[in-house]
Scaffold this motif. Sequence first.
Motif, PDB file in Angstrom:
ATOM      1  N   VAL A 537     -14.074  -0.135  -0.095  1.00 12.64           N
ATOM      2  CA  VAL A 537     -14.756  -1.106  -0.955  1.00 12.64           C
ATOM      3  C   VAL A 537     -14.915  -0.548  -2.362  1.00 12.64           C
ATOM      4  CG1 VAL A 537     -16.946  -2.294  -1.365  1.00 12.64           C
ATOM      5  CG2 VAL A 537     -15.945  -2.262   0.936  1.00 12.64           C
ATOM      6  N   SER A 538     -15.299   0.719  -2.458  1.00  9.49           N
ATOM      7  CA  SER A 538     -15.468   1.340  -3.781  1.00  9.49           C
ATOM      8  C   SER A 538     -14.156   1.338  -4.548  1.00  9.49           C
ATOM      9  CB  SER A 538     -15.979   2.777  -3.597  1.00  9.49           C
ATOM     10  OG  SER A 538     -16.042   3.443  -4.847  1.00  9.49           O
ATOM     11  N   ALA A 539     -13.074   1.692  -3.866  1.00  9.84           N
ATOM     12  CA  ALA A 539     -11.764   1.706  -4.532  1.00  9.84           C
ATOM     13  C   ALA A 539     -11.350   0.304  -4.968  1.00  9.84           C
ATOM     14  CB  ALA A 539     -10.711   2.289  -3.597  1.00  9.84           C
ATOM     15  N   ALA A 540     -11.623  -0.691  -4.120  1.00 11.84           N
ATOM     16  CA  ALA A 540     -11.262  -2.066  -4.463  1.00 11.84           C
ATOM     17  C   ALA A 540     -12.037  -2.554  -5.678  1.00 11.84           C
ATOM     18  CB  ALA A 540     -11.531  -2.982  -3.265  1.00 11.84           C
ATOM     19  N   ASN A 541     -13.309  -2.182  -5.745  1.00 10.62           N
ATOM     20  CA  ASN A 541     -14.111  -2.586  -6.901  1.00 10.62           C
ATOM     21  C   ASN A 541     -13.564  -1.988  -8.194  1.00 10.62           C
ATOM     22  OD1 ASN A 541     -15.871  -4.132  -5.375  1.00 10.62           O
ATOM     23  ND2 ASN A 541     -17.277  -2.414  -4.983  1.00 10.62           N
ATOM     24  N   LYS A 542     -13.069  -0.750  -8.113  1.00 13.12           N
ATOM     25  CA  LYS A 542     -12.503  -0.104  -9.303  1.00 13.12           C
ATOM     26  C   LYS A 542     -11.168  -0.738  -9.692  1.00 13.12           C
ATOM     27  CE  LYS A 542     -14.649   4.432  -8.645  1.00 13.12           C
ATOM     28  NZ  LYS A 542     -14.414   5.869  -8.305  1.00 13.12           N
ATOM     29  N   VAL A 543     -10.329  -1.023  -8.706  1.00 15.21           N
ATOM     30  CA  VAL A 543      -9.004  -1.598  -8.961  1.00 15.21           C
ATOM     31  C   VAL A 543      -9.142  -3.023  -9.481  1.00 15.21           C
ATOM     32  CG1 VAL A 543      -6.880  -2.415  -7.829  1.00 15.21           C
ATOM     33  CG2 VAL A 543      -7.768  -0.143  -7.326  1.00 15.21           C
ATOM     34  N   GLY A 544     -10.064  -3.772  -8.877  1.00 15.53           N
ATOM     35  CA  GLY A 544     -10.221  -5.175  -9.212  1.00 15.53           C
ATOM     36  C   GLY A 544      -9.507  -6.056  -8.206  1.00 15.53           C
ATOM     37  N   TYR A 545     -10.194  -7.115  -7.803  1.00 13.95           N
ATOM     38  CA  TYR A 545      -9.642  -8.001  -6.778  1.00 13.95           C
ATOM     39  C   TYR A 545      -8.617  -8.957  -7.398  1.00 13.95           C
ATOM     40  CZ  TYR A 545     -13.457  -6.246  -3.889  1.00 13.95           C
ATOM     41  OH  TYR A 545     -14.308  -5.432  -3.179  1.00 13.95           O
ATOM     42  N   PRO A 546      -7.654  -9.459  -6.585  1.00 17.44           N
ATOM     43  CA  PRO A 546      -7.425  -9.166  -5.161  1.00 17.44           C
ATOM     44  C   PRO A 546      -6.749  -7.811  -4.969  1.00 17.44           C
ATOM     45  CG  PRO A 546      -5.758 -10.660  -5.954  1.00 17.44           C
ATOM     46  CD  PRO A 546      -6.712 -10.474  -7.101  1.00 17.44           C
ATOM     47  N   VAL A 547      -6.887  -7.263  -3.730  1.00 15.57           N
ATOM     48  CA  VAL A 547      -6.295  -5.962  -3.419  1.00 15.57           C
ATOM     49  C   VAL A 547      -5.498  -6.057  -2.118  1.00 15.57           C
ATOM     50  CG1 VAL A 547      -8.105  -4.649  -4.591  1.00 15.57           C
ATOM     51  CG2 VAL A 547      -8.344  -5.187  -2.142  1.00 15.57           C
ATOM     52  N   VAL A 548      -4.778  -4.963  -1.857  1.00 17.07           N
ATOM     53  CA  VAL A 548      -4.006  -4.801  -0.619  1.00 17.07           C
ATOM     54  C   VAL A 548      -4.504  -3.544   0.075  1.00 17.07           C
ATOM     55  CG1 VAL A 548      -1.712  -4.380   0.356  1.00 17.07           C
ATOM     56  CG2 VAL A 548      -1.965  -5.901  -1.612  1.00 17.07           C
ATOM     57  N   LEU A 549      -4.714  -3.626   1.389  1.00 15.38           N
ATOM     58  CA  LEU A 549      -5.018  -2.448   2.196  1.00 15.38           C
ATOM     59  C   LEU A 549      -3.843  -2.170   3.120  1.00 15.38           C
ATOM     60  CD1 LEU A 549      -7.923  -2.672   1.138  1.00 15.38           C
ATOM     61  CD2 LEU A 549      -8.743  -2.240   3.477  1.00 15.38           C
ATOM     62  N   LYS A 550      -3.465  -0.875   3.192  1.00 15.04           N
ATOM     63  CA  LYS A 550      -2.357  -0.470   4.061  1.00 15.04           C
ATOM     64  C   LYS A 550      -2.784   0.708   4.916  1.00 15.04           C
ATOM     65  CE  LYS A 550       1.348  -1.778   0.840  1.00 15.04           C
ATOM     66  NZ  LYS A 550       2.517  -1.257   0.092  1.00 15.04           N
ATOM     67  N   LEU A 551      -2.251   0.759   6.108  1.00 17.75           N
ATOM     68  CA  LEU A 551      -2.527   1.844   7.038  1.00 17.75           C
ATOM     69  C   LEU A 551      -2.067   3.180   6.448  1.00 17.75           C
ATOM     70  CD1 LEU A 551      -3.158   3.040   9.903  1.00 17.75           C
ATOM     71  CD2 LEU A 551      -0.824   2.378  10.539  1.00 17.75           C
ATOM     72  N   LEU A 552      -2.959   4.190   6.553  1.00 20.39           N
ATOM     73  CA  LEU A 552      -2.593   5.563   6.218  1.00 20.39           C
ATOM     74  C   LEU A 552      -2.485   6.324   7.533  1.00 20.39           C
ATOM     75  CD1 LEU A 552      -2.194   7.587   3.802  1.00 20.39           C
ATOM     76  CD2 LEU A 552      -4.586   8.228   4.152  1.00 20.39           C
ATOM     77  N   SER A 553      -1.251   6.697   7.898  1.00 24.67           N
ATOM     78  CA  SER A 553      -1.028   7.342   9.190  1.00 24.67           C
ATOM     79  C   SER A 553      -0.022   8.474   9.035  1.00 24.67           C
ATOM     80  CB  SER A 553      -0.496   6.330  10.213  1.00 24.67           C
ATOM     81  OG  SER A 553      -0.148   6.974  11.427  1.00 24.67           O
ATOM     82  N   GLU A 554      -0.246   9.515   9.822  1.00 26.42           N
ATOM     83  CA  GLU A 554       0.678  10.649   9.788  1.00 26.42           C
ATOM     84  C   GLU A 554       1.752  10.547  10.871  1.00 26.42           C
ATOM     85  OE1 GLU A 554      -1.712  14.160  10.047  1.00 26.42           O
ATOM     86  OE2 GLU A 554      -2.610  13.886   8.054  1.00 26.42           O
ATOM     87  N   VAL A 555       1.691   9.499  11.697  1.00 23.46           N
ATOM     88  CA  VAL A 555       2.645   9.409  12.805  1.00 23.46           C
ATOM     89  C   VAL A 555       3.292   8.036  12.953  1.00 23.46           C
ATOM     90  CG1 VAL A 555       1.663  11.295  14.173  1.00 23.46           C
ATOM     91  CG2 VAL A 555       0.710   8.980  14.376  1.00 23.46           C
ATOM     92  N   ILE A 556       2.676   6.977  12.424  1.00 22.77           N
ATOM     93  CA  ILE A 556       3.256   5.636  12.544  1.00 22.77           C
ATOM     94  C   ILE A 556       4.202   5.396  11.377  1.00 22.77           C
ATOM     95  CG2 ILE A 556       2.768   3.154  12.492  1.00 22.77           C
ATOM     96  CD1 ILE A 556       0.234   3.689  14.045  1.00 22.77           C
ATOM     97  N   THR A 557       5.426   5.020  11.719  1.00 27.04           N
ATOM     98  CA  THR A 557       6.487   4.913  10.714  1.00 27.04           C
ATOM     99  C   THR A 557       6.397   3.618   9.918  1.00 27.04           C
ATOM    100  OG1 THR A 557       7.943   6.220  12.118  1.00 27.04           O
ATOM    101  CG2 THR A 557       8.971   4.941  10.389  1.00 27.04           C
ATOM    102  N   HIS A 558       6.386   2.486  10.598  1.00 33.46           N
ATOM    103  CA  HIS A 558       6.433   1.196   9.905  1.00 33.46           C
ATOM    104  C   HIS A 558       5.076   0.513  10.017  1.00 33.46           C
ATOM    105  CE1 HIS A 558      10.619   1.699   9.196  1.00 33.46           C
ATOM    106  NE2 HIS A 558      10.917   1.737  10.481  1.00 33.46           N
ATOM    107  N   LYS A 559       4.364   0.424   8.915  1.00 32.21           N
ATOM    108  CA  LYS A 559       2.998  -0.108   8.893  1.00 32.21           C
ATOM    109  C   LYS A 559       2.945  -1.581   9.289  1.00 32.21           C
ATOM    110  CE  LYS A 559       2.631   1.360   4.621  1.00 32.21           C
ATOM    111  NZ  LYS A 559       3.727   2.323   4.511  1.00 32.21           N
ATOM    112  N   SER A 560       3.916  -2.367   8.827  1.00 25.72           N
ATOM    113  CA  SER A 560       3.899  -3.803   9.126  1.00 25.72           C
ATOM    114  C   SER A 560       4.013  -4.047  10.626  1.00 25.72           C
ATOM    115  CB  SER A 560       5.042  -4.516   8.393  1.00 25.72           C
ATOM    116  OG  SER A 560       4.852  -4.455   6.996  1.00 25.72           O
ATOM    117  N   ASP A 561       4.875  -3.277  11.295  1.00 29.37           N
ATOM    118  CA  ASP A 561       5.042  -3.453  12.739  1.00 29.37           C
ATOM    119  C   ASP A 561       3.739  -3.194  13.489  1.00 29.37           C
ATOM    120  OD1 ASP A 561       7.648  -3.906  12.101  1.00 29.37           O
ATOM    121  OD2 ASP A 561       8.438  -2.033  12.929  1.00 29.37           O
TER     122      ASP A 561
END
Length: 914
Positions: A537-561
Amino acid sequence: MFLDASIKSLPYHGATMVRDFTSSLDPIFQPQSVAVVGASATPGSVGSILMRNLMESPFGGVVYPINPKRKAVHGVLCYPSIRELPESVDLAVIATPAVTVPGVIQECVERKIKGAIVISAGFSELGAEGRKLEQQLRELARGKMRIVGPNCLGIIHPPSRLNASFAATMARSGQVALLSQSGAICTSILDWARETHVGFSSFVSVGAMVDVDFADLIDYFGDDPGTQSILVYMESIGDVRRFLSAARNVARSKPIIVVKSGRHEAGAKAAASHTGALAGADAVFDAAFRRAGVLRVITIRELFNMAEILAMQPQPKGPNLAIVTNAGGPGVMATDDLMTLGGQLAPLSAETRAALDQLLPPFWSHANPIDVLGDATPDRYKKTIEVLIRDDQAQGILVLLTPQAMTDPTETARQVSAFARTPGKPVLAAWMGGAAVRPGRELLQRAGVPTFDTPESAVRAFLNMVQFRRNQELLYETPAALPEDFEPDARRVASIIATARSQNRTLLTEHEAKDILTAYGIPTVPTTIAATSDEAVSAANKVGYPVVLKLLSEVITHKSDAGGVMLNLMDEPAVRKAFADIQSNADNYARSRNIHGNVFAGVTVQPMVRTRGFELIVGSSVDRQFGPVILFGAGGILVEVFQDRALALPPLNRALARRVIERTKVFKALQGVRGQKPVDVGQLETLLVRFSQLLCDRDDIQEIDINPLLASSEQIVALDARVLLTPSDQAQSERPRLAIRPYPNQFTSTWKLPDGTPITIRAIRPEDEPLVIELFETFSERTIRLRYFSLLKRLTHDSLIRLCHLDYDREMALVAVHRDEKGARLLGVSRFHIDPELKTAEYAVVVGDPWQGQGLGRHLMTKLIEVARQRGVRRLTGAVLRENSGMLTLAKELGMEIRDTRDPSVMETFMELM
């Protein structure tokens, strides 16, 4: 390069290059004596056929049969072994069981025999034991002799009447060198060639290529004045870098045409990234051949057709074909094939339409294909072709004829034959039918008009000519310069990768992947890591809406899947919900696929990019033979559905990058479509070049995707990125190397003239062509004469290509560059060209007149000698005019020896480096 006799000297301060050597393959193709090991008198045996062929086609030398069980073979005194021959021979042809071959090769080495052809089978094709035998052959022969085979048919060299094969017949003499990996294909081609009167400068069955490979043979026949074109039937490529190096060197002067079998590899291994899934092995071969200037065709018939066509017709300037026909059906068939295979119907200009209206009946087609109707006379055909030849939009002409009641196929052929040598515009024909059209077809063929049975065959031949022309242009195209002030942040990239390695990770996070791209000047969307919902939420407020959130993972290759991408989040509650949903989706995805490790490390928060544009993909995966392969095309989540992509081998320059972009369907859209403004393709070129540089610098990147790369008229930015490293236990020596040696940044250094003028010493680039021209303009007549041995007025584009477009495996040119407010300027150049077989190199050096006498020539030569030593050059040599006392003094001071040559005005300077 400028070692060719046709470009005897190009500018370099005193030293001109000379070439005087005998190839190590000469004993194989031009022997004066041959030993046949395994010679036999048993009818139909390989040893018997070898003896018969050598004796029935006298090559002007001596044949020694070797067989410990016989006194004579075919009336010729037989010897028990190589060791007991009365003299050393040039060539041994070996047809004994595989297990005995290493012993025979050892005897050859002892008797200083320089060439062998191993006919015997039973090597790598049988598995591990056979591979061990091949390795023994390599070790025994290395540096001492050359081997063709094993498991081959042998060689036929018609110019010397040598038939060292077990083929049924002798090949006719001609100007085509045929290299084939299949003995069965060899015999089939040989039988067909005799029937069709096709001749060969040489006929080589290469077999398993334990030593002599395609690269060796392309180099050899590239230097052979009796060879006009080189045809290859290939099953595997051998040493990729050597093949591409040899092919690029020879393809500038002789067509190299390849049939590569195995176009569809069943059960292709699924790759971890989109790029890996798309970069099929056969498509990589296409990219490699294209880069090397090699034309790939599909069938054996096309192989020989194209050799003949390229020898007798000019190359088309583009894919626009004008079709002249006396029947609608064949014209439609030709059009279908043309459009399906990527060609274009030539648009008819207003002047052409008006001229055709004047000479054709009112019912002609009024479009291309040009239907001259069933009652077309030979004169009507002739006048129609004359009109099309004047139309620049028609880049080739295909003439179709079907035998109709009022048709005169033979006289029409006679009229069409007059256009066989039309400058800059190929003319092809398809005379459809049997006995009625055969005399006309033969007449056209004799006149030099390529003639076919069907429209489809003619269209394919035309498009092969177009592809050959495009491949040649890649060898000769001058790229636009890149900004000189960009330097990648290599330390930052090394730190990111080291961190991942320390954590035993091969998959980088999206944030890390984008940091790597940023370090190489590739724009990325701002990305912030958030480990908790509050941080998101803090990062989104700084960036300004609308925003995109994406998975941060060290093992999952394709986030959309994994349900790990949430778009267009408008407020804080939406961000909190998206964070929770992504975490839940990731956990469920990992459980369902048995994925372990740090599945959810948080999310990344990014601004929602609302710019309208095109989603592209730029990526790379490592091919086991060719190393890193670059992919560019239409991207997004449907990338594997649309399959709109083009492949290329790094390194790229801007011209090569442009050609990659142009080969995709999305390229048309990038130029502006449906109200969208065009994308700056120049920026895309620069991005691809920098992406290529990343791959050249980091051999520990296994796969990398930028998908999507958003391209619009306003910006080009990477919205997502993924990097997979090589396995941590993989040694550097085990990583596939680049197929083409990259630009040698390691040879860049700085220096100063005595007055303090700063100089950069670096390897020459293709982009330096304009600077080389400017340097040449500073030469006095004396400098030109001492360097060129004549007064050269200007540098041709061909010579500039050879000077600036280097194959860094074979050549090196170091330039001295001074940069000021007016831009960059070359002050001097030193260069060498390596003979890939002998590992000797010929050098040259020149300094512009304004900068002579300041030690620059000495410094350039000193640096060049250092590079030559690093490259394993054994001997450096160059020719200097006797009157050029300055260069001779410099050579002596550098430690070179000087001796006379057959020309009293020329001295040879040389230095032993190893």
